[in-house]
Design an enzyme around this catalytic site. Sequence first.
Site, PDB file in Angstrom:
ATOM      1  N   GLY A   1       0.836  -1.197   0.000  1.00  0.00           N
ATOM      2  CA  GLY A   1       0.000   0.000   0.000  1.00  0.00           C
ATOM      3  C   GLY A   1       0.866   1.239   0.000  1.00  0.00           C
ATOM      4  O   GLY A   1       2.082   1.195   0.197  1.00  0.00           O
TER       5      GLY A   1
ATOM      6  N   GLY B   1       0.566   5.685   0.891  1.00  0.00           N
ATOM      7  CA  GLY B   1      -0.204   6.836   1.366  1.00  0.00           C
ATOM      8  C   GLY B   1       0.670   8.060   1.437  1.00  0.00           C
ATOM      9  O   GLY B   1       1.813   8.076   0.966  1.00  0.00           O
TER      10      GLY B   1
ATOM     11  N   GLY C   1       4.092   7.414   3.318  1.00  0.00           N
ATOM     12  CA  GLY C   1       5.086   6.461   2.888  1.00  0.00           C
ATOM     13  C   GLY C   1       4.506   5.272   2.155  1.00  0.00           C
ATOM     14  O   GLY C   1       3.317   5.225   1.838  1.00  0.00           O
TER      15      GLY C   1
ATOM     16  N   ASP D   1      -6.799   9.049  12.096  1.00  0.00           N
ATOM     17  CA  ASP D   1      -6.976   8.533  10.732  1.00  0.00           C
ATOM     18  C   ASP D   1      -7.633   7.155  10.750  1.00  0.00           C
ATOM     19  O   ASP D   1      -7.185   6.222  10.083  1.00  0.00           O
ATOM     20  CB  ASP D   1      -5.631   8.472  10.012  1.00  0.00           C
TER      21      ASP D   1
END
Length: 690
Positions: free
Chosen positions: A363, A365, A368, A481
């Site tokens: 993944g 974002g 990082g 988050d």
Amino acid sequence: MGVAAATILKTAVIFLCVFSGDAKFETFTRSYHTFNKSLESLANSELVFQNDAKVSQDALQVTPDSGNNNAVYDLRNRSGRVMFRKRFNLWDGDATTNTTVASFNTSFLVNISPVNGGIPGEGLAFLIAPIIDIPDNSDGQYLGITNQTLDNQTNNGIVAVELDTVRQPFDVDNNHIGLNIHSIRSVVSKSLTPLNITLAPTTPAFHNIWIQYNGSEKMIRVYIADQPEKTSLTPPMPETPIIEYSLDLKQTVHQESYIGFAASTGTLAELNCVLQWNITVKHFAGPKSPLPTILLAAGIPVVIGLLALAGYLGYRIYKKRQVDRSKSNILSRLRTLPGMPKEFQFRELKKATNNFDEKRKLGQGGYGVVYRGVLPEDSAEVAVKWFSRESLKGEDDFLAELTIINRLRHKHLVRLLGWCHKNGKLLLVYEYMRKGSLDMHLFTVTDEPLSWTLRSKILAGVGSALHYLHYEYDQKVVHRDIKASNIMLDSNFNARLGDFGLARALDNEKTSYAEAEGVLGTIGYIAPECFHTGKATQHSDIYAFGALLIEVVSGQRPGTKVNGFQFMVDYVWSLYREGRILDAVDKRLADDYDSEEAKRFLLLGLACSHPIANERPKTHAIVQMLAGSMAVPQVPPFKPAFVWPAMMPIDDLSQATSIDTTPLSISQYETDWSPLSRENYSSYTDRSMV
């Protein structure tokens, strides 16, 4: 030297910006009305053929053709690709901005025939992929698109339109067309049998396929129609597409990608032939700088070279000093951490991730990139997070996440294993979660959606983790988050709250944290007061958890627009007002869910989404409500108005720069409300939680 170098670099940047210009669209068009000898050489020069693919018998034979003797050459278990050599720039800017992407239109005539009149298998696909090379072991059900390792990896950059002649457990039948994103499991597929179209009949059949993608509309449409003979006139394109699907290439494929065809055979074999192919791609062109010409014409290349060398040396000296200072600061701060976790060597993590291979990427974002790794010493699987933000701000993010999660101990939090700091590179090492993230299971289309039992179990785990952060840890921690993509699942589908890149610990006497950069987080999960205060609180975490509750129950993202509502929470509130809140439950579950529990979770989601921060329940009550041991607070039928700042906590009021108690009707927070019906429902309070 440092000042001079900085000045030179600034001048160079300005100069380049002036002359480089903005990227513009270019149009690429090719028309292969046949693949006979007249166009065979052109096709061979422009196309790359993988495995057994080639031009033969006036067609692109994507898998081996029948010109071979089956007794000598087995046509089964084969895969092939035919791709343009040219690489297309399909979107511009960074992956987070919402801009126009490339557009394309293509049409092609195919003939799919079972070998020797037998049963056909497997299929042919139009393909967009990040690399030309075909994956190993991509025969059979993988159609030359992916393989067992690459399939369903959300970063593999794959989009395909498949013509499938073998029914897998996840397929609608053995005669269908489908749209594939990241996987051979189609996000949408349609049987062709109701249209009296058979992809691979025992007698020759010729199918026209049209694929249109509008980069401004971000919509892909697929059409299909038969023609009687190979040489017959092409029929008109049908008015109605067989597939119509919203698709943002920027969120799906790599910026630079290749276009072509892929196909495979399995234990059953077929001929996968493309007889005609027309394609137009409106793609982005890279900036063309006139700088070299200008420098040559001016006759100053030597001067520029010397200036560049001086700038380079100055920059290297500056960066070395900055890295040395950063390393000293970070190491000194890390040594003060109680029970400092293991320090990994950079070469260990480089080897574990196969040199940070793109195929290992889990993944990405704003803070990082996360890679899957296998530690060489004990073959343990890990997740390696490489911080991408540079400078002191990147160090703050790194240290904040490391400082907080190093001391957290809870079964529903992702466990930190260690860290690495090498020449300015900042990395954290976490335990690897085999089942990936929650959003992958909610929004990847499969035959079997995430079961209700698992959804309930996951929500209970996240609620428990959030209560620990807010009240059971020795400092209050706000996560900032909370969202489905930050909830990881272990092999038993136990929830683990992760990604503490935005999390901050609060001093015990404080109730909020203000970020100098302003509001951080993800739209749909951000509480309305945060847009005014710029502060994160436990209340704002609760708001995000409310959005998550509705997302998990409904199977829809918080920002999904339904029936004119801008956010799912508003739509669910309208269903509640009409006495049919269970209509919000994920339709894929059918009746396989606990209706009482679903209603309780949705009402709790609304309670946590109250526009007034102080009206939201606390985590200890949330945990009990999830378990069914405490009643959900009474939720008003109409969403209360967001009032600023009259309903704020006292400590936040003291920070307000102006007082305005006017109710705000902001589309981000509420839509389609009747102000005449709200007077008796302006607020509610669960007194048991105060």
